[in-house]
Design an enzyme around this catalytic site. Sequence first.
Site, PDB file in Angstrom:
ATOM      1  N   MET A 219     -15.589 -14.398  17.724  1.00  0.00           N
ATOM      2  CA  MET A 219     -16.749 -15.357  17.729  1.00  0.00           C
ATOM      3  C   MET A 219     -17.360 -14.853  16.255  1.00  0.00           C
ATOM      4  O   MET A 219     -18.549 -14.868  16.178  1.00  0.00           O
ATOM      5  CB  MET A 219     -17.765 -15.108  18.848  1.00  0.00           C
ATOM      6  CG  MET A 219     -16.895 -15.867  20.084  1.00  0.00           C
ATOM      7  SD  MET A 219     -17.915 -15.260  21.522  1.00  0.00           S
ATOM      8  CE  MET A 219     -17.751 -13.705  21.884  1.00  0.00           C
TER       9      MET A 219
ATOM     10  N   ASP B 182     -14.797 -22.706  31.493  1.00  0.00           N
ATOM     11  CA  ASP B 182     -15.452 -22.719  30.282  1.00  0.00           C
ATOM     12  C   ASP B 182     -14.926 -23.383  28.948  1.00  0.00           C
ATOM     13  O   ASP B 182     -13.708 -23.775  29.077  1.00  0.00           O
ATOM     14  CB  ASP B 182     -16.181 -21.308  29.732  1.00  0.00           C
ATOM     15  CG  ASP B 182     -14.934 -20.317  29.448  1.00  0.00           C
ATOM     16  OD1 ASP B 182     -14.095 -20.815  28.985  1.00  0.00           O
ATOM     17  OD2 ASP B 182     -15.171 -19.105  29.870  1.00  0.00           O
TER      18      ASP B 182
ATOM     19  N   LYS C 109     -19.440 -23.178  26.967  1.00  0.00           N
ATOM     20  CA  LYS C 109     -20.528 -22.599  26.015  1.00  0.00           C
ATOM     21  C   LYS C 109     -19.900 -22.578  24.565  1.00  0.00           C
ATOM     22  O   LYS C 109     -18.962 -22.084  24.192  1.00  0.00           O
ATOM     23  CB  LYS C 109     -20.974 -21.232  26.222  1.00  0.00           C
ATOM     24  CG  LYS C 109     -21.929 -21.350  27.602  1.00  0.00           C
ATOM     25  CD  LYS C 109     -22.365 -19.998  27.680  1.00  0.00           C
ATOM     26  CE  LYS C 109     -21.449 -18.836  28.070  1.00  0.00           C
ATOM     27  NZ  LYS C 109     -20.896 -18.868  29.510  1.00  0.00           N
TER      28      LYS C 109
END
Length: 459
Positions: free
Chosen positions: A380, A245, A267
């Site tokens: 995040m 990823d 992502k």
Amino acid sequence: MDFLPVFHNVKGKLCLVVGGGEVAKRKAGVLLEAGAKVRVVAPEIDPGLAKQQGIEPVVARFEARHLDGATLVIAATNDRSVNQQVSELAQGRNIPVNVVDDPELCSIIMPAILDRSPLMVAFSSGGASPVLTRMMRGKLETVIPQNYSRLAAFAERFRELVKTRVTNPAKRRIFWENVLEGVVAEKVLAGDESSAEAMLQQMLKDEDNIQRGEVYLVGAGPGDPDLLTFRALRLMQKADVVVYDNLVSKPIVEMTRRDAERIFVGKKRADHTLRQEEINELLVRLAKEGKRVLRLKGGDPFIFGRGGEEIETLAAEGIPFQVVPGITAASGVASYAGIPLTHRDHAQSCMFVTGHLKDGTMNLDWEALARPRQTVVVYMGLHGLETLCGELVRHGMPDSTPIAIVQQGTTQNQRVIIGTLATLPGIAEREKPQAPTLIIVGGVVTLREKLAWFHPQQS
């Protein structure tokens, strides 16, 4: 690469060494060990060198005729003008030439060698630091014991038989990895080759069980390749397919097996190469094709990495899997930023939260996060920074509370931006940190000024 690493077959071939001293003696010895015939040319030749079997001593100053018939040349004199003459004449005839300790005059480099024949490991710094290459050889000598030569010879002895019995190349590779990583190898290394042979023959009878798909869910850590675990490195070299990823750094991806298929499923916010459900299905499909699948995830797979969702699917489908923990971003990034997550004077507890939930909101337990004397680490959370700071203040945390954003922690792009709950949103708007980032809230942030130790060399 500055040089293309190759192994040169010089068995029975003439090699020329120009020079007659101690260095020339060492180089000639290496050539003799490789089965070469060695011509040594120098006005004076060490008697011990001249008397060695396989040496053709020529007591003379170097001339072009001494190159006749040579397939490789080493210049090992203490006169650079002579070494340069040897280099120019050899390269003019397209003969590979090495000039000791003078990379500019070389067309080939003589590496430091770890000899476990038929297994050979060579180290080279392209002439930049011969001492470093010798140090690296010394380190590997402790990892690859001498009896690995016995294991390599055992594999060579059965290579053709296995090739005949196991015709599918992918299945054959898996077969050999099972041999060389299992009980058969242990028997060979212990000197019991008869038992090892019997076990190998039995494995050949069970060929239908050789190719069995499996998934390795591996945490790649926060970015610095040095933080990978030994087990992660081993499985990275074993997998047929690598599914990775966006949070896995390029240097770590490059450490996977070179011939493995690589599938990027990265992502980013509002930009998904594949939905999570599609990634789960991909892992199942690849494993059912009999492939060993490395699912490489940034940080730790079980800390905001959706590893639990993926192995739920694998378990439901009956797919064998392994999980290898990684250093999670909170631990690794905070350490490299010089911010301890707990400290007797500042925080007796620590909370990890994600700032981006499945539905895209930032709906957190603000009252729990705003409690005093704890550290809050937000994954995040950059996009919702203003909301984060505002809600923490609204729920009782002082607006003077220190807070840090760490950009791309543990890598050469690491940057630490510090402010307070009141000031950081404005600072971030001005500084524009680049994802991935980690946010750390609490009194421990004030310790960075004293404890910062990692200073990346940014270009």
